[in-house]
Design an enzyme around this catalytic site. Structure first.
Site, PDB file in Angstrom:
ATOM      1  N   PHE A 146      -1.887  16.365   3.558  1.00 57.12           N
ATOM      2  CA  PHE A 146      -2.200  15.653   2.321  1.00 57.12           C
ATOM      3  C   PHE A 146      -0.995  15.713   1.394  1.00 57.12           C
ATOM      4  O   PHE A 146      -0.515  16.792   1.058  1.00 57.12           O
ATOM      5  CB  PHE A 146      -3.431  16.244   1.641  1.00 57.12           C
ATOM      6  N   ARG A 182       0.776  11.974  -9.757  1.00 58.66           N
ATOM      7  CA  ARG A 182       1.341  10.670  -9.401  1.00 58.66           C
ATOM      8  C   ARG A 182       2.766  10.513  -9.908  1.00 58.66           C
ATOM      9  O   ARG A 182       3.571   9.794  -9.329  1.00 58.66           O
ATOM     10  CB  ARG A 182       0.507   9.531 -10.015  1.00 58.66           C
ATOM     11  N   GLU A 236       0.854  -1.201   0.000  1.00 60.61           N
ATOM     12  CA  GLU A 236       0.000   0.000   0.000  1.00 60.61           C
ATOM     13  C   GLU A 236       0.884   1.244   0.000  1.00 60.61           C
ATOM     14  O   GLU A 236       1.999   1.226   0.523  1.00 60.61           O
ATOM     15  CB  GLU A 236      -0.898  -0.093   1.256  1.00 60.61           C
ATOM     16  N   ASP A 237       0.375   2.327  -0.589  1.00 61.37           N
ATOM     17  CA  ASP A 237       1.139   3.572  -0.608  1.00 61.37           C
ATOM     18  C   ASP A 237       1.089   4.292   0.741  1.00 61.37           C
ATOM     19  O   ASP A 237       2.109   4.721   1.260  1.00 61.37           O
ATOM     20  CB  ASP A 237       0.640   4.503  -1.736  1.00 61.37           C
ATOM     21  N   ASP A 241      -4.049   5.914   6.052  1.00 61.16           N
ATOM     22  CA  ASP A 241      -4.546   7.165   6.616  1.00 61.16           C
ATOM     23  C   ASP A 241      -5.511   6.815   7.762  1.00 61.16           C
ATOM     24  O   ASP A 241      -5.081   6.518   8.872  1.00 61.16           O
ATOM     25  CB  ASP A 241      -5.211   7.942   5.475  1.00 61.16           C
TER      26      ASP A 241
HETATM   27  P1  5GP Z   1      -7.641   5.341   4.392  1.00 56.81           P
HETATM   28  O1  5GP Z   1      -8.716   4.384   4.031  1.00 56.81           O
HETATM   29  O2  5GP Z   1      -6.512   4.731   5.196  1.00 56.81           O
HETATM   30  O3  5GP Z   1      -8.195   6.573   5.046  1.00 56.81           O
HETATM   31  O4  5GP Z   1      -7.048   5.885   3.056  1.00 56.81           O
HETATM   32  C1  5GP Z   1      -6.154   5.198   2.306  1.00 56.81           C
HETATM   33  C2  5GP Z   1      -6.147   5.717   0.893  1.00 56.81           C
HETATM   34  O5  5GP Z   1      -6.498   7.097   0.838  1.00 56.81           O
HETATM   35  C3  5GP Z   1      -4.762   5.612   0.332  1.00 56.81           C
HETATM   36  O6  5GP Z   1      -4.573   4.383  -0.327  1.00 56.81           O
HETATM   37  C4  5GP Z   1      -4.705   6.790  -0.616  1.00 56.81           C
HETATM   38  O7  5GP Z   1      -5.209   6.411  -1.866  1.00 56.81           O
HETATM   39  C5  5GP Z   1      -5.627   7.813   0.003  1.00 56.81           C
HETATM   40  N1  5GP Z   1      -4.886   8.799   0.809  1.00 56.81           N
HETATM   41  C6  5GP Z   1      -4.821   8.897   2.153  1.00 56.81           C
HETATM   42  N2  5GP Z   1      -4.046   9.918   2.536  1.00 56.81           N
HETATM   43  C7  5GP Z   1      -3.578  10.471   1.395  1.00 56.81           C
HETATM   44  C8  5GP Z   1      -2.697  11.561   1.111  1.00 56.81           C
HETATM   45  O8  5GP Z   1      -2.143  12.251   1.983  1.00 56.81           O
HETATM   46  N3  5GP Z   1      -2.458  11.818  -0.206  1.00 56.81           N
HETATM   47  C9  5GP Z   1      -3.020  11.103  -1.214  1.00 56.81           C
HETATM   48  N4  5GP Z   1      -2.713  11.453  -2.461  1.00 56.81           N
HETATM   49  N5  5GP Z   1      -3.864  10.061  -0.995  1.00 56.81           N
HETATM   50  C10 5GP Z   1      -4.126   9.757   0.294  1.00 56.81           C
END
Ligand code: 5GP
Length: 173
Positions: free
Chosen positions: A148, A161, A95-96, A99
């Protein structure tokens, strides 16, 4: 739009080397499947696995949780499923960024329903202050503050990206 650099190219390279070593050591005696969570994982996934000299299989899953916004919509939709059979296999889920933890939790549940032997998360970034659901990240690049970020696979409305480093978005949430 671009704010300051949060993770430099040098930081990324260092994390990739360390994570590849850690994961490669963990792979001993296993025949794993690496599953990348599209699209944000693309650069991290390819850079990571190309540093690993062991046999592996790969697949990708795509879910959508964010639209053209910098905050979570709170709901995850399956866009592209995996095609490999994960039953009794060791999985590294790549995973990237983690959050709130919602996306990863949903993806893990989806894969767990197909009875893998194990699932371990490899994430480049984590924002622990935003966490709503506890997620165990077995291999982590680095924690970042609640901001972000874009670049190195991470988008804002599908753009940015391609940037080689990770930047903070300049605009306010
Ligand atoms: P979560 O479900 O953990 O809240 O969110 C995960 C997904 O939200 C990540 O895979 C990513 O695609 C997106 N995301 C969360 N934080 C960021 C951020 O700071 N920048 C970007 N570009 N995407 C984010």
């Amino acid at each position: 739009m671009l704010g300051p650099v949060v993770v430099t190219r040098a930081d990324i390279e260092e994390m990739l080397d360390r994570l590849a070593q850690e994961v490669e050591a963990d792979m001993e005696g296993r025949s794993p499947i690496f599953i990348g969570v599209l699209k944000g994982c693309v650069f991290f996934f390819t850079d990571l696995v190309s540093r690993i000299q062991r046999s592996m299989e790969m697949d990708f899953i795509q879910v959508s949780s964010y639209g053209a916004s910098t905050t979570s919509s709170g709901s995850v939709v399956l866009v592209k499923d995996i095609t490999v059979d994960v039953r009794d296999r060791d999985i590294y889920l790549v995973e990237d960024i983690v959050d709130t933890g919602t996306t990863l939790t949903d993806v893990i549940h989806l894969i767990e329903a197909r009875h893998p032997k194990s699932i371990q998360v490899v994430s480049l970034l984590s924002k622990p202050s935003r966490r709503q659901v506890e997620v165990d990240i077995a291999f982590l690049g680095t924690e970042i503050e609640d901001r972000f970020v874009i670049g190195y696979g991470l988008d804002y409305d599908e753009r940015y990206r391609n940037l080689p480093e990770i930047f903070e978005m300049a605009q306010e949430r």
